[in-house]
Design a protein around this motif. Sequence first.
Motif, PDB file in Angstrom:
ATOM      1  N   LEU A 165       0.839  -1.012   0.229  1.00 12.99           N
ATOM      2  CA  LEU A 165      -0.100  -0.012   0.052  1.00 12.99           C
ATOM      3  C   LEU A 165       0.847   1.256  -0.015  1.00 12.99           C
TER       4      LEU A 165
ATOM      5  N   ARG B 145      -7.520   2.219  -0.459  1.00 12.65           N
ATOM      6  CA  ARG B 145      -6.912   1.073  -0.674  1.00 12.65           C
ATOM      7  C   ARG B 145      -6.909  -0.051   0.450  1.00 12.65           C
ATOM      8  N   GLU B 146      -6.663   0.770   1.740  1.00 11.00           N
ATOM      9  CA  GLU B 146      -6.909  -0.414   2.920  1.00 11.00           C
ATOM     10  C   GLU B 146      -8.390  -0.622   3.135  1.00 11.00           C
TER      11      GLU B 146
END
Length: 588
Positions: free
Chosen positions: A333, A364-365
């Motif tokens: 990430l 994204r997480e």
Amino acid sequence: MSTAGATTDLPRQQPVTSADERVGLNGAVAAALTRVVGSMPALYITLVVFAAWITLATLGPLRGADPYPFPFLLFMDNVVQLVLCLVILVGQRVLGMAADHRAVQTYENAEAIFERVTDLQAHLDRHDRALGRGVSLLESSPHPWIQRHRVQPAPQAVDQTTGLNGRIAAWLTQRLGSMWAFYVAAVTQLLWIGMAELGVQKFDPYPFAFMSFLSTLAQLVFMIVIMVGQDVLNKAADRRSEQTLLDAEAILHECRRMKARLVAQDRVIDSLADYTSTQVTRQLARAVHQSRLEAAVAAGQEPGSRPALRPWDELPEELKEANRLQARKLGELLAEIGCLMVPTYDPSLIVDFDQEEARLLARREYELRLSDRKARGAAELPSQRDTLGDGLVPWELLSDRARAQAVDMVRRLPAMLADVGFQVLRTGAGADGAGELDFTPEDWGTLGTSLMAAGVLVALAEGVADPEELSAMVKLLREASVSHPRRFIRELAGSSTFETGLRPDTTYVGYRGPALKTIREATAAVARTAPEELTGFRAFLMEIATTVADANNEGGFFGLGARPRVPNEAAAMEAVRTATLLDRQLNG
């Protein structure tokens, strides 16, 4: 573990060829003769000429001039054969010299390889002892030929001529295998024929039987010398072949040793990596959970009010695994925004994510956890809403509050990693804007020089560049190379050589003109190549100038020695700012 000591690399060489031995006029003549005579067209021409001559001398107009057994043709044949013998000797000598030089080159290359192999083995041995706690993981000995090779010179043709006969053969080959011998033979025969035709010598008139006899005798001697030379070349070639074989065997032996060492080290490294990965993942997973727990409490949620807000030891295994997944993917990430996670080595280098980076990381997480939830099946987890806040929905459908919480948690990442012994650094290779490859080497060099020029100019404003001011500038560049949010500035600061160009007699007046010119050229280069970076570049130059001007504001012990910014420094800063304004440049 220390790195292996540097070895001296062999300069890059071109392969040795026979043409390399043919230098000068004689060499050019020898090369031309070899090319012309040593070819299939020359053979065809010879056969055609002989056949035509014999036919014309038997049935045609040459019957009176050179009837059977064709004495003139045989005489010319003798002359040509003698010349060709000398040409063969010259070619043989050239081949021998080229082979000797190839042997030397091969010997030097092998020595360079053995030196590098020895260095690599020493490097691997240090790794062995580091991984094996002072004990080599694999005991083996170097190939014995490596030591012998260093005291055994490259095989040369002259080394194969031993004893009296060998010395005589070497002397004959050296003297006869030259263009001077060719010239002497050719001139002697021409003079002999000319003297006979002019009547100066009447001992050997046409068809020159005596000269033909001597030519035949010389050819016999030359043929034997040629065969002796071939034998010498063959012996030298055999020795070179033997040495090359031993070189190859030694190299293969060392490669097997290195492979065995690496395999042994791999086993230890794999074991250490598994252990480290497990431990680091466990620590990061705990830190991720703790960070999320603190964020929830800060938002007013009661600890333990839902499964996701319990202490780590009380978490359901599914939630622990979700945190471990995030910990394992954290490096990937961070790489998406041009950052990496490393063990802490300089806590002063602090990275702050800008709003765009934080939102990207948060999204994204979240999507990573969402994907994991879907892969596991939502029914497996205690509560969708407990773990994801607003349920199993895409990022776009999350509430503003949930997104803000996700972004806030991402901003805690550097501090969270610091608690477990890691820090975030920028790599300089993110996708955010231009970089070194977008500029020409000349422009990039000008940009790097402009950074130093902005700081040094302000430092000289007081008369002499203060070491503390220069140190502050270097520290700023070093920090910017890993923590600045823009890739352009990171790469530019990271490529700085910190060359100030200062000399003992450098003055502000003398430095000002070239420095401002460099800054103007750098600004123009940015505007021309990456205009979107122009504002940030100007700001960074002013940050450098400001850092230098304020370097002495704090002073030393209890503030002693502190100096406020003086008018000259302010004027220098204004000069730097003005130099970055393109409209002034265009109008000036």
